[in-house]
Design a protein around this motif. Sequence first.
Motif, short mmCIF file in Angstrom:
data_model
loop_
_atom_site.label_atom_id
_atom_site.label_comp_id
_atom_site.label_asym_id
_atom_site.label_seq_id
_atom_site.Cartn_x
_atom_site.Cartn_y
_atom_site.Cartn_z
N GLN A 169 0.85 -1.18 0.00
CA GLN A 169 0.00 0.00 0.00
C GLN A 169 0.89 1.23 0.00
N SER A 202 4.64 -7.08 2.23
CA SER A 202 3.34 -7.59 1.81
C SER A 202 2.84 -8.67 2.76
N VAL A 251 -10.16 -4.35 -5.53
CA VAL A 251 -9.73 -4.22 -4.15
C VAL A 251 -10.85 -3.69 -3.27
N THR A 257 -2.71 -6.03 -6.02
CA THR A 257 -1.98 -4.79 -5.79
C THR A 257 -0.76 -4.68 -6.69
N THR A 295 -0.49 -1.52 -9.36
CA THR A 295 0.54 -0.50 -9.23
C THR A 295 1.58 -0.59 -10.33
N SER A 347 -1.29 3.13 -5.80
CA SER A 347 -1.22 2.36 -4.56
C SER A 347 -2.07 3.01 -3.48
N LEU A 400 -5.66 2.26 -4.18
CA LEU A 400 -6.00 0.88 -3.82
C LEU A 400 -6.21 0.74 -2.32
N ASN A 401 -5.33 1.35 -1.55
CA ASN A 401 -5.46 1.28 -0.10
C ASN A 401 -6.75 1.96 0.36
N ARG A 425 -9.73 -0.18 -0.51
CA ARG A 425 -9.90 -1.32 0.39
C ARG A 425 -10.57 -0.90 1.69
#
Length: 512
Positions: free
Chosen positions: A3, A159, A291, A397, A401, A413, A416-417, A420
């Motif tokens: 992330q 990760s 995500v 992810t 990215t 990124s 995406l975080n 989520r």
Amino acid sequence: MPQAAPSTVRTAPAGPSSPTHGHSRPGIVLATVCVCQLMVTLDASIVNIALPAMGQALGFADSALPWVVNAYALAFGGLLLLGGRIADLAGHRRALLSGLVLFGIASVLGGLAQTPAQLIAARAGQGVAGAVLAPISLTLIMVTFAEGPARARALGIWSMVTAGGSALGVLLGGVLTDLLDWRWVFFVNAPIVLVAALLALRSIPAVRPQRTGRLDVVGAAFGTTAMTVLVYGLMETDRHPWGSARTLGTLGAALLLGLAFVAWEARFAAAPIVRLGVLKVRTAWVASVIVTLIGASMLVGFYFCSLHLQNVLHYGPLAAGAAFLPFCAGTMAGSMVAGRLTARFGGRAALTGGLLLAGLGMLWFGGLDESSGYLTAFVGPSLVASVGIGICMVTNTSMGTSGVAPHEAGLVSGLLNAGRQCGGSIGLAVLSTLAVTATRHASESGDTPAAALAAGYDRAFVVTAALLGAAAVIAVLFVPRAKPGPKAVPQGEAAAAGEVALDEARDAAARR
């Protein structure tokens, strides 16, 4: 899963063979960011096992209890991109230490809370601090480790820490609640903050930031308020029907705020926290959608599994936390083999397989009832769902990215975080309402209290499985096909997770 946030977007990239900051202690830097990331991911789930005890001690209404989880996720996801910009302007070391101090203060206040409002406010404070800490952690990896196997190995380790953090949080929450008190799920962060701060002081130089600019506070306010109003409206649908004026008005207000956010970012913001044009890249928007569905599924899964173990099977907090050991192991195993699967079968196949496996596990959970035994009915779906989650988190992810221009990988990124976290909030709001409604109907039909609760939880698990199935369909239809290549596999599975997905996404981008 890895992330990041926009801090990597605006920082000049390192040269091909040397880190940006020239850290002499890269191992300590990696330990620092892993401790920080473990704390922010762990705190997304550590309260789950303690929820019944919190509710009883502070007098939470059943409909208000999910806000203990959602306050953290909303503040975290809604302010994440702004947090990355703060790191740009303040410098990594200063921003990291400030985030740690805020996290520690909010945690102590949460442990001392005497009312539901105080506890929810403390959780929101933790989320704000997490929104500052999470972007910096991946940025520090990018500027500390040279591009290539060293960086991929560091990303792989990070990760696995991230993937296992949520599952470990449930386990630790059970241990602390049973052996000490529910308040210790907050107090435990104090020593973690201290360790992270000492490591940061030792390893991260006080580099003066080279970029100046303004914070997009208006954009962040629009985005976070829109998400909060949306989640509130969804959570109130168990008391106010979907067609009621209150529900329609609340959801309409959320829509208007969301449109205002998009318009502000696209046309008016001098330094937008989100450059919307990046979503034109196929891998970026596909990964963002997937995500969001994964986030909803994970948060809902942990939440209802915790409640089922305690409210239906009558496990104590310690036993309920220990029951998640298979889930912890499965998530770690899935994240470790994700790179190898990608190398052998390609990213699309690995991602789709992980989503289907996770969905199968959630569907299996949907068969739990008051007579279900732990070994016969809980361990199996735990292992199936967790391995699938570990695989799809890392693969999605890496794909998202790596499919964009290098200078915008950090922005994607961060998206995406944020997706989520916000997906988890929306999913929990919707499925909590569905579960409460199903429980009420089952109770009115004459089911015992435990059976009625199980019926509500089962409804949530089945819908969660459907969400993961929808994500798998999206992956099949829209993730670019890429041939697996054995040359992309470095030594070690963790490094493979980053290297293989990177090469694969670059090939996909070139074909576009």
